[in-house]
Design a protein around this motif. Sequence first.
Motif, mmCIF file in Angstrom:
data_model
loop_
_atom_site.group_PDB
_atom_site.id
_atom_site.type_symbol
_atom_site.label_atom_id
_atom_site.label_comp_id
_atom_site.label_asym_id
_atom_site.label_seq_id
_atom_site.Cartn_x
_atom_site.Cartn_y
_atom_site.Cartn_z
ATOM 1 N N SER A 32 -10.273 15.772 -0.865
ATOM 2 C CA SER A 32 -9.960 16.924 -1.473
ATOM 3 C C SER A 32 -8.808 17.399 -1.503
ATOM 4 N N PRO A 33 -7.864 17.692 -2.411
ATOM 5 C CA PRO A 33 -6.624 17.942 -2.305
ATOM 6 C C PRO A 33 -6.002 19.107 -1.610
ATOM 7 N N VAL A 34 -6.973 19.910 -1.521
ATOM 8 C CA VAL A 34 -6.913 21.255 -0.737
ATOM 9 C C VAL A 34 -6.765 20.828 0.720
ATOM 10 N N PHE A 35 -7.761 19.695 1.049
ATOM 11 C CA PHE A 35 -7.976 19.222 2.622
ATOM 12 C C PHE A 35 -6.412 18.259 2.903
ATOM 13 N N ILE A 36 -5.856 17.811 1.863
ATOM 14 C CA ILE A 36 -4.774 16.879 1.895
ATOM 15 C C ILE A 36 -3.569 17.631 2.276
ATOM 16 N N TRP A 37 -3.366 18.958 1.505
ATOM 17 C CA TRP A 37 -2.194 19.892 1.648
ATOM 18 C C TRP A 37 -2.536 20.673 2.817
ATOM 19 N N TRP A 49 -1.860 9.566 4.490
ATOM 20 C CA TRP A 49 -2.129 9.886 3.014
ATOM 21 C C TRP A 49 -1.493 8.817 2.077
ATOM 22 N N SER A 50 -0.309 8.395 2.465
ATOM 23 C CA SER A 50 0.370 7.416 1.523
ATOM 24 C C SER A 50 -0.553 6.134 1.452
ATOM 25 N N GLN A 74 -4.441 7.665 0.142
ATOM 26 C CA GLN A 74 -4.396 8.319 -1.498
ATOM 27 C C GLN A 74 -3.104 8.285 -1.903
ATOM 28 N N PRO A 75 -2.395 7.060 -2.378
ATOM 29 C CA PRO A 75 -1.331 6.611 -2.776
ATOM 30 C C PRO A 75 -1.259 7.735 -4.106
ATOM 31 N N LEU A 76 -1.980 7.979 -4.886
ATOM 32 C CA LEU A 76 -1.867 8.624 -5.938
ATOM 33 C C LEU A 76 -1.504 10.125 -5.935
ATOM 34 N N LYS A 77 -2.172 10.683 -4.584
ATOM 35 C CA LYS A 77 -1.955 12.063 -4.452
ATOM 36 C C LYS A 77 -0.938 12.530 -3.769
ATOM 37 N N VAL A 78 -0.389 11.522 -2.846
ATOM 38 C CA VAL A 78 0.710 11.737 -1.908
ATOM 39 C C VAL A 78 1.603 10.601 -2.064
ATOM 40 N N LEU A 87 -10.247 11.551 8.095
ATOM 41 C CA LEU A 87 -11.293 10.682 7.491
ATOM 42 C C LEU A 87 -12.665 11.379 7.603
ATOM 43 N N VAL A 88 -12.914 12.463 8.288
ATOM 44 C CA VAL A 88 -14.103 12.871 8.719
ATOM 45 C C VAL A 88 -14.634 13.734 7.538
ATOM 46 N N PRO A 89 -13.905 14.695 6.821
ATOM 47 C CA PRO A 89 -14.700 15.218 5.810
ATOM 48 C C PRO A 89 -14.887 14.348 4.533
ATOM 49 N N GLN A 90 -14.525 13.121 4.561
ATOM 50 C CA GLN A 90 -14.755 12.214 3.362
ATOM 51 C C GLN A 90 -16.064 11.456 3.603
#
Length: 172
Positions: free
Chosen positions: A14-19, A50-51, A54-58, A157-160
């Motif tokens: 989730s982008p919200v969780f990443i931020w 996160w890099s 999720q390299p496309l988001k961060v 990674l727990v939320p995923q």
Amino acid sequence: MIMRSGQQLLLPASPVFIWFTLIAALLLDMLPLGRIPWMPEFLALVLVFWSVHQPLKVGIGIAFMFGLAIDVHQTSLLGQHAFSYTMLSFFAAMIQRRLLWFTVPLQALQVLPLFAAAHGVEIILRLLGGGVFPGWIVLAAPLLEALLWPVASVLLLVPQLRTPDRDENRPL
């Protein structure tokens, strides 16, 4: 990408969780503890995580932005952490495919040189700007960051994680 056998399929991040994790790590780095040279940089750890995952988001731009925020907060040479975090994010995205094939403890050994290089760049830039060498205790920071890598991997990674729903007709 082909997954290792036994590796669990993850839900999208989730982008919200990443931020939230990035801002929480930024605030953790901004705690008023004084200048402790051996203190690990939690923001660098979360940015690398996160890099890699999720390299496309961060990416490099977000790493640069957070690096500038740390530079302003610590009143250090402007661009010191920004350059270091940008370099970290770039090299983490470069080794991302190879790194995910290793187990988490072996991943910690793989990211240790990244953290050491980032701290080395920060020290060199500080010395070029007329700063003082913080002492050899600064070598403990990349080691602590590498030791925190498995903890960060589990927590982030727990939320995923999918619930283990076993079905004979659906192998995923």
